[in-house]
Design an enzyme around this catalytic site. Structure first.
Site, PDB file in Angstrom:
ATOM      1  N   ASP A 177      17.796   8.913  32.038  1.00 56.68           N
ATOM      2  CA  ASP A 177      18.545   7.538  31.020  1.00 56.68           C
ATOM      3  C   ASP A 177      19.458   8.342  30.396  1.00 56.68           C
ATOM      4  O   ASP A 177      18.966   9.404  30.158  1.00 56.68           O
ATOM      5  CB  ASP A 177      16.943   6.967  31.059  1.00 56.68           C
ATOM      6  CG  ASP A 177      18.045   5.564  30.797  1.00 56.68           C
ATOM      7  OD1 ASP A 177      18.597   4.853  30.817  1.00 56.68           O
ATOM      8  OD2 ASP A 177      16.865   4.100  30.923  1.00 56.68           O
ATOM      9  N   ASP A 232      22.518  -2.702  33.534  1.00 54.52           N
ATOM     10  CA  ASP A 232      21.525  -3.015  34.090  1.00 54.52           C
ATOM     11  C   ASP A 232      22.274  -3.907  35.194  1.00 54.52           C
ATOM     12  O   ASP A 232      22.421  -4.991  34.960  1.00 54.52           O
ATOM     13  CB  ASP A 232      19.941  -3.420  33.469  1.00 54.52           C
ATOM     14  CG  ASP A 232      19.256  -1.722  32.680  1.00 54.52           C
ATOM     15  OD1 ASP A 232      19.868  -1.238  33.052  1.00 54.52           O
ATOM     16  OD2 ASP A 232      18.180  -2.157  32.357  1.00 54.52           O
TER      17      ASP A 232
HETATM   18  C1  GLA Z   1      17.699   1.501  31.276  1.00 52.71           C
HETATM   19  C2  GLA Z   1      17.911   1.941  32.898  1.00 52.71           C
HETATM   20  C3  GLA Z   1      16.861   1.529  33.139  1.00 52.71           C
HETATM   21  C4  GLA Z   1      15.594   1.593  32.622  1.00 52.71           C
HETATM   22  C5  GLA Z   1      15.412   1.140  31.772  1.00 52.71           C
HETATM   23  C6  GLA Z   1      14.274   1.607  31.419  1.00 52.71           C
HETATM   24  O1  GLA Z   1      17.822   0.132  31.010  1.00 52.71           O
HETATM   25  O2  GLA Z   1      18.638   1.511  32.839  1.00 52.71           O
HETATM   26  O3  GLA Z   1      17.335   1.118  34.956  1.00 52.71           O
HETATM   27  O4  GLA Z   1      15.383   2.417  33.595  1.00 52.71           O
HETATM   28  O5  GLA Z   1      16.051   1.955  31.179  1.00 52.71           O
HETATM   29  O6  GLA Z   1      13.703   1.571  29.815  1.00 52.71           O
END
Ligand code: GLA
Length: 430
Positions: A177, A232
């Site tokens: 990430d 997301d």
């Molecule tokens: C980010 C990523 C998500 C998830 C969260 C976890 O937002 O894009 O897919 O992994 O972190 O905290």
């Protein structure tokens, strides 16, 4: 008789003669040194490579985040592995059980990361062994910054140690990430982790999750196997969710954001429009759109629902082998939007063996009649250089969701597509 190869004595002379020798007086020892150094340099270089060939088709699995968020533990992961087998998902091609954020405990005095001992009382290695014993693979989550998006210890400055720990545990997949990364270059940070994984020696699928911020499709082909193209996803069809400082995106928004990216994807390097929300609250029709379009995009298929307790409809959508075959087609060509008129989009995807997938997507709530004259319409994929040419080649229309054969391309199509739904065919060469 003239010798077919050089003797060692002749080598310096021959190299010099050929104009290759920079040092005319170079001795045999000098040449041996040069060769040894070259071999060492070449092999040192191969350390800095991703593990090629691990994702020749888009990776398939389950990830904890979309449904479970931070509440991960040993029991949930074992149940997901059990369900992946008993639901038929494993048979349909799903392979990876991926634990997302919040599995972490603390770093020890040497800096090695450990699992949260309360969530993993027998150690995460025992969980991973259980998953492997089911014939599945295991994925883990970390982040390029100091802390993960949920505030757990991340990998910045510990990349090589983390890669070693993952290799020791038997990790097969890493989602990496991009939170808390101030001052870092994305290319640099993801390359460092790639090199760390490579040095640790255990083959790992490397999934980049920097949300498309620095356009990873332009630089990540040799770094990872897949890269997120957007922020997301949310379990919404045609709306988004405003979280104040950030937004999570519904299925149609994410679909629209894939425009212009298909040329960057292919075997071993995929655009990732995020994990799926099938079974997380949208209607069955909307879930069918979501699955169909992810397959048209040759997207990684990471289920994100509670697979241990899913409805039959959700299971049918996730395990439909014909839609999965479109996603997993060996050519690895991402589909394209051929036309958009009113609320209907027409998408095509060239498949191996001369077949094609076609998907009519109805974005509106109301049913719509679609018509398509296969013979009179020229469908040409400029990227794949493939011509549908239904005037010369006849195809049968295999309906991927009803399994009916709805005639052939000889006859123009006229059909109703329900609201928020798709009509999806595999055009099979006759
Ligand atoms: C980010 C990523 C998500 C998830 C969260 C976890 O937002 O894009 O897919 O992994 O972190 O905290």
């Amino acid at each position: 008789m003239k010798q077919a190869f050089l003797t060692f004595k002749e080598l310096p002379f021959q190299l010099k003669h050929a104009g290759f020798c920079l040092f005319p007086e170079m001795s045999r020892i000098g040449i041996i040194r040069l060769l040894v150094i070259s071999v060492l340099l070449i092999s040192a270089n191969s350390y800095g490579q991703k593990f090629n060939g691990l994702a020749l088709t888009p990776p398939m699995g389950w990830n904890s985040w979309n449904k479970i968020a931070c509440d991960v533990n040993d029991k949930i992961l074992r149940e997901a592995a059990d369900a992946m087998v008993s639901s038929g998902m494993k048979d349909a091609g799903y392979t990876y059980i991926v634990v997302d954020d919040c599995w972490h405990g603390k770093r020890d005095s040497l800096g090695f990361i450990h699992e949260d001992p309360e969530r993993f009382p027998s150690g995460i290695k025992a969980t991973i062994d259980y998953i492997h014993a089911k014939g599945l693979k295991f994925g883990i989550y970390s982040c390029a910054g100091n802390t993960t998006c949920a505030g757990r210890p991340a990998s910045r400055g510990h990349e090589y140690q983390d890669a070693l720990q993952y290799a020791k545990w038997g990790v097969d997949y890493l989602k990496y990430d991009w939170c808390d990364t101030e001052g870092l270059s994305a290319v640099g940070a993801y390359t460092t982790m790639r090199d760390a994984l490579s040095a640790a020696g255990r083959p790992v699928v490397f999934s980049l999750c920097e949300w498309g911020t620095y356009k990873p499709w332009l630089w990540a082909k040799d770094i990872g196997h897949l890269w997120r193209t957007t922020g997301d996803i949310a379990a919404k069809f045609d709306s988004n969710v405003d979280h104040g400082s950030w937004t999570s995106w519904g299925v149609l928004s994410i679909l629209d954001m894939q425009e212009g990216l298909r040329q960057y994807a292919g075997p071993d390097h995929w655009n990732d429009p995020d994990m799926m929300e099938v079974g997380n609250g949208m209607t069955v029709n909307q879930d069918r759109v979501h699955m169909s379009m992810w397959c048209m995009l040759a997207a990684p298929l990471m289920a994100g629902n509670d697979i241990a307790n899913m409805s039959d409809e959700t299971k049918e959508i996730l395990t439909n082998k014909d839609v999965i075959a479109v996603d997993q087609d060996v050519l690895g060509i991402q589909g394209f939007k051929f036309a958009a008129k009113d609320s209907v989009e027409t998408w095509f995807k060239p498949l191996a063996g001369g077949d094609w997938a076609v998907c009519f997507l109805n974005r509106s709530k109301k049913p719509v009649e679609v018509s398509f004259d296969w013979v009179a319409t020229r469908v040409y994929d400029d990227l794949a250089k493939r011509d549908l040419n239904a005037g010369e080649t006849e195809y049968s229309l295999f309906n991927i969701w009803t399994k009916a054969v709805d005639g052939t391309t000889k006859k123009a199509l006229k059909a109703m597509v329900p609201g928020h739904d798709v009509l999806m065919y595999r055009l099979k060469k006759i």
